[in-house]
Design a protein around this motif. Structure first.
Motif, PDB file in Angstrom:
ATOM      1  N   TYR A   4       0.984  -1.371  -0.031  1.00  0.00           N
ATOM      2  CA  TYR A   4       0.180  -0.496   0.629  1.00  0.00           C
ATOM      3  C   TYR A   4       0.865   1.133  -0.276  1.00  0.00           C
ATOM      4  O   TYR A   4       1.616   1.661   1.318  1.00  0.00           O
ATOM      5  CB  TYR A   4      -1.128   0.013   1.414  1.00  0.00           C
ATOM      6  N   ARG A   5       0.844   1.883  -1.385  1.00  0.00           N
ATOM      7  CA  ARG A   5       1.462   3.385  -1.543  1.00  0.00           C
ATOM      8  C   ARG A   5       0.845   4.167  -1.829  1.00  0.00           C
ATOM      9  O   ARG A   5       0.597   4.484  -3.059  1.00  0.00           O
ATOM     10  CB  ARG A   5       2.593   2.959  -2.261  1.00  0.00           C
ATOM     11  N   LEU A   6      -0.137   4.716  -0.826  1.00  0.00           N
ATOM     12  CA  LEU A   6      -0.767   6.101  -1.164  1.00  0.00           C
ATOM     13  C   LEU A   6       0.015   6.941  -2.268  1.00  0.00           C
ATOM     14  O   LEU A   6      -0.567   7.853  -2.777  1.00  0.00           O
ATOM     15  CB  LEU A   6      -1.306   6.038  -0.341  1.00  0.00           C
ATOM     16  N   TYR A   7       1.202   7.535  -1.441  1.00  0.00           N
ATOM     17  CA  TYR A   7       1.956   8.299  -2.263  1.00  0.00           C
ATOM     18  C   TYR A   7       2.262   8.283  -4.168  1.00  0.00           C
ATOM     19  O   TYR A   7       2.576   9.363  -4.788  1.00  0.00           O
ATOM     20  CB  TYR A   7       3.301   9.128  -1.775  1.00  0.00           C
ATOM     21  N   THR A   8       1.822   6.923  -4.035  1.00  0.00           N
ATOM     22  CA  THR A   8       2.238   6.825  -5.524  1.00  0.00           C
ATOM     23  C   THR A   8       0.689   6.775  -6.814  1.00  0.00           C
ATOM     24  O   THR A   8       0.815   7.316  -7.634  1.00  0.00           O
ATOM     25  CB  THR A   8       2.516   5.073  -5.506  1.00  0.00           C
ATOM     26  N   TYR A  12      -2.059  11.283  -9.017  1.00  0.00           N
ATOM     27  CA  TYR A  12      -2.852  11.037 -10.124  1.00  0.00           C
ATOM     28  C   TYR A  12      -3.904  11.814  -9.344  1.00  0.00           C
ATOM     29  O   TYR A  12      -4.808  12.291 -10.224  1.00  0.00           O
ATOM     30  CB  TYR A  12      -2.947   9.980 -10.712  1.00  0.00           C
ATOM     31  N   LEU A  13      -4.541  10.967  -8.732  1.00  0.00           N
ATOM     32  CA  LEU A  13      -5.797  11.933  -8.244  1.00  0.00           C
ATOM     33  C   LEU A  13      -5.952  13.132  -7.982  1.00  0.00           C
ATOM     34  O   LEU A  13      -7.237  13.554  -8.173  1.00  0.00           O
ATOM     35  CB  LEU A  13      -6.425  11.227  -6.722  1.00  0.00           C
ATOM     36  N   PHE A  16      -6.357  14.687 -11.476  1.00  0.00           N
ATOM     37  CA  PHE A  16      -7.617  14.718 -12.101  1.00  0.00           C
ATOM     38  C   PHE A  16      -8.757  15.822 -11.385  1.00  0.00           C
ATOM     39  O   PHE A  16      -9.722  16.884 -11.764  1.00  0.00           O
ATOM     40  CB  PHE A  16      -8.603  13.571 -11.453  1.00  0.00           C
ATOM     41  N   ILE A  17      -8.446  15.701 -10.156  1.00  0.00           N
ATOM     42  CA  ILE A  17      -9.765  16.102  -9.446  1.00  0.00           C
ATOM     43  C   ILE A  17      -9.651  17.850  -9.394  1.00  0.00           C
ATOM     44  O   ILE A  17     -10.248  18.894  -9.728  1.00  0.00           O
ATOM     45  CB  ILE A  17      -9.967  16.090  -7.740  1.00  0.00           C
ATOM     46  N   ASP A  18      -7.839  18.663  -9.810  1.00  0.00           N
ATOM     47  CA  ASP A  18      -7.680  19.660 -10.009  1.00  0.00           C
ATOM     48  C   ASP A  18      -8.166  20.113 -11.697  1.00  0.00           C
ATOM     49  O   ASP A  18      -8.428  21.536 -11.799  1.00  0.00           O
ATOM     50  CB  ASP A  18      -6.807  19.988 -10.261  1.00  0.00           C
ATOM     51  N   MET A  59     -12.194   6.286  -5.688  1.00  0.00           N
ATOM     52  CA  MET A  59     -10.530   6.689  -5.092  1.00  0.00           C
ATOM     53  C   MET A  59     -11.387   6.035  -3.100  1.00  0.00           C
ATOM     54  O   MET A  59     -10.139   5.680  -2.989  1.00  0.00           O
ATOM     55  CB  MET A  59     -11.098   7.904  -4.383  1.00  0.00           C
ATOM     56  N   ALA A  60     -11.853   4.570  -3.138  1.00  0.00           N
ATOM     57  CA  ALA A  60     -12.408   4.900  -1.745  1.00  0.00           C
ATOM     58  C   ALA A  60     -11.629   4.174  -1.369  1.00  0.00           C
ATOM     59  O   ALA A  60     -11.022   3.770   0.270  1.00  0.00           O
ATOM     60  CB  ALA A  60     -13.928   4.030  -1.891  1.00  0.00           C
TER      61      ALA A  60
END
Length: 79
Positions: A4-8, A12-13, A16-18, A59-60
């Motif tokens: 689990y590497r959230l920083y990777t 990107y998320l 996308f939101i931006d 994203m959940a």
């Protein structure tokens, strides 16, 4: 969970939101306000709502607390 590497994924998320908020909403601002009629405004807002709901579902697994907050606030729009 060892991999689990959230920083990777997070950049990107965030990008996308931006893009959604800065590009799509900016280009469709007049449309969302009803410049082309109320039906067109409803459609533009419905598409944005659907994208945000789908984004919450995608994203959940990565950001459960943030997406739960977003999902609860978006669900208020349905009632």
């Amino acid at each position: 969970m060892e991999a689990y590497r959230l920083y990777t994924v997070l950049p990107y998320l965030v990008k996308f939101i931006d893009n959604l908020t800065n590009v799509y909403v900016r280009f469709n601002r007049k449309r969302m306000k009803g410049a082309n009629g109320t039906e067109d405004a409803k459609m533009a807002l419905a598409v944005t709502f659907d994208v945000l709901m789908t984004l919450c579902k995608v994203m959940a697994p990565f950001t459960p607390y943030l997406t739960e907050f977003m999902y609860k606030n978006l669900n208020k729009c349905l009632t």
